[in-house]
Design a protein around this motif. Structure first.
Motif, PDB file in Angstrom:
ATOM      1  N   ARG A 250       0.866  -1.189   0.000  1.00  0.00           N
ATOM      2  CA  ARG A 250       0.000   0.000   0.000  1.00  0.00           C
ATOM      3  C   ARG A 250       0.898   1.234   0.000  1.00  0.00           C
ATOM      4  NH1 ARG A 250      -2.449   3.741   3.360  1.00  0.00           N
ATOM      5  NH2 ARG A 250      -4.591   4.301   2.810  1.00  0.00           N
ATOM      6  N   ARG A 251       0.744   2.072  -1.024  1.00  0.00           N
ATOM      7  CA  ARG A 251       1.599   3.238  -1.149  1.00  0.00           C
ATOM      8  C   ARG A 251       1.364   4.202   0.007  1.00  0.00           C
ATOM      9  NH1 ARG A 251       0.149   4.415  -5.836  1.00  0.00           N
ATOM     10  NH2 ARG A 251       1.679   3.103  -6.860  1.00  0.00           N
TER      11      ARG A 251
ATOM     12  N   GLU B 158       7.854   5.615  -7.919  1.00  0.00           N
ATOM     13  CA  GLU B 158       6.891   5.602  -9.015  1.00  0.00           C
ATOM     14  C   GLU B 158       5.486   5.373  -8.485  1.00  0.00           C
ATOM     15  OE1 GLU B 158       7.834   2.788 -12.009  1.00  0.00           O
ATOM     16  OE2 GLU B 158       9.895   3.464 -12.262  1.00  0.00           O
ATOM     17  N   GLY B 159       4.513   5.961  -9.175  1.00  0.00           N
ATOM     18  CA  GLY B 159       3.119   5.733  -8.819  1.00  0.00           C
ATOM     19  C   GLY B 159       2.294   6.983  -8.935  1.00  0.00           C
ATOM     20  N   THR B 160       0.996   6.791  -8.889  1.00  0.00           N
ATOM     21  CA  THR B 160       0.048   7.890  -8.877  1.00  0.00           C
ATOM     22  C   THR B 160      -0.456   8.076  -7.455  1.00  0.00           C
ATOM     23  OG1 THR B 160      -0.644   7.508 -11.158  1.00  0.00           O
ATOM     24  CG2 THR B 160      -2.163   8.741  -9.752  1.00  0.00           C
TER      25      THR B 160
ATOM     26  N   SER C 280      -8.096   8.307  -5.073  1.00  0.00           N
ATOM     27  CA  SER C 280      -8.626   6.978  -5.403  1.00  0.00           C
ATOM     28  C   SER C 280      -7.582   5.884  -5.323  1.00  0.00           C
ATOM     29  CB  SER C 280      -9.241   6.991  -6.808  1.00  0.00           C
ATOM     30  OG  SER C 280      -8.254   7.231  -7.790  1.00  0.00           O
ATOM     31  N   THR C 281      -6.295   6.203  -5.478  1.00  0.00           N
ATOM     32  CA  THR C 281      -5.277   5.155  -5.468  1.00  0.00           C
ATOM     33  C   THR C 281      -4.729   4.869  -4.084  1.00  0.00           C
ATOM     34  OG1 THR C 281      -3.522   6.766  -5.964  1.00  0.00           O
ATOM     35  CG2 THR C 281      -4.546   5.625  -7.840  1.00  0.00           C
ATOM     36  N   ASN C 282      -4.540   5.904  -3.258  1.00  0.00           N
ATOM     37  CA  ASN C 282      -3.973   5.664  -1.922  1.00  0.00           C
ATOM     38  C   ASN C 282      -4.569   6.594  -0.864  1.00  0.00           C
ATOM     39  OD1 ASN C 282      -2.668   7.992  -2.930  1.00  0.00           O
ATOM     40  ND2 ASN C 282      -0.960   7.719  -1.523  1.00  0.00           N
TER      41      ASN C 282
ATOM     42  N   LEU D   1       1.319  13.402  -8.967  1.00  0.00           N
ATOM     43  CA  LEU D   1       0.466  13.925  -7.899  1.00  0.00           C
ATOM     44  C   LEU D   1      -0.845  14.361  -8.545  1.00  0.00           C
ATOM     45  CD1 LEU D   1       2.976  16.149  -5.870  1.00  0.00           C
ATOM     46  CD2 LEU D   1       2.491  13.706  -5.633  1.00  0.00           C
ATOM     47  N   ASP D   2      -1.889  13.566  -8.347  1.00  0.00           N
ATOM     48  CA  ASP D   2      -3.162  13.745  -9.036  1.00  0.00           C
ATOM     49  C   ASP D   2      -4.255  14.043  -8.013  1.00  0.00           C
ATOM     50  OD1 ASP D   2      -5.492  13.601 -10.500  1.00  0.00           O
ATOM     51  OD2 ASP D   2      -4.967  11.729 -11.524  1.00  0.00           O
TER      52      ASP D   2
END
Length: 214
Positions: free
Chosen positions: A3-4, A24-26, A30-32, A56-57
């Motif tokens: 889990r990020r 790396e990652g979004t 919704s993702t984390n 960073l979204d």
């Protein structure tokens, strides 16, 4: 199960002089379950793993990054996207802050009150200037109904932007589709495909004498 970790938790736990390396990652609601805006501290650096892979979204939930009274910050190798605020600076809001941005993409943000991508605040929103330095930065697809689709320095009377190898494309505003500037130095900058409802499709200058080279 992996889990990020929250990006914001790293900022909150940081101390002066720290450098935060972002994998790396979004990083998004919704993702984390990321929380926005990210509130920066002075003397803290952020280094991502690349503009294409460290994102960073904000997913239109709020502004992405807020910097108030911040000095000696470097932000590099990441993308700032999908910020949305009824104030100014959908991607970033700077007040009395002097960050260095290198290899950063600021894209698809909305700042209703100006500066879809970035706003430099002074006067109405802040009492003191900002002096950001942007190198190898792309500012694209940002929107405001007010001034400065990509960047706004509407209130920043004594602020100074230094832009080198910066691309400002496909931003939209009421005035100054690409930028609404005060004092600035632009070197090797491309301003293309921006749109303004009233005037200054690429750039609107207000009582300013910017230096443009290449």
């Amino acid at each position: 199960e992996f889990r990020r970790v929250l990006f914001r938790s790293g900022i909150d736990a940081s101390s002066e002089g720290d450098t935060i390396f972002v994998t790396e990652g979004t990083y998004s609601p919704s993702t984390n379950e990321e929380n926005f805006p990210i509130i920066m501290k002075s003397n803290v650096n952020i280094i991502g793993s690349g503009e294409e892979v460290t994102i960073l979204d904000a997913e239109q939930t709020d502004r992405v990054i807020t910097m108030e009274n911040c000095t000696n910050n470097t932000i590099s190798n990441l993308t700032i996207t999908n910020g949305n605020t009824s104030d100014g600076g959908g991607g970033m809001y700077l007040a009395e802050s002097n960050p260095t941005l290198t290899h950063v993409t600021i894209s698809d943000n909305i700042g209703v009150n100006g500066g879809g991508g970035m706003m430099l605040g002074e006067g109405i929103l802040s009492d003191l200037p900002s002096h950001p330095t942007l190198t190898h930065v792309t500012i694209s697809g940002n929107t405001t109904a007010s001034v400065g689709g990509g960047i706004s320095a509407e209130y920043a009377w004594s602020s100074h932007l230094t832009l080198t190898h910066v691309t400002i494309v496909n931003n939209m505003a009421g005035i100054g589709g690409g930028m609404y500037l005060r004092s600035s130095t632009l070197t090797h900058v491309t301003i293309s495909g921006n749109t303004a409802e009233s005037y200054g499709g690429g750039m609107h200058l207000n009582n300013s004498n910017p230096i443009l080279t290449h």
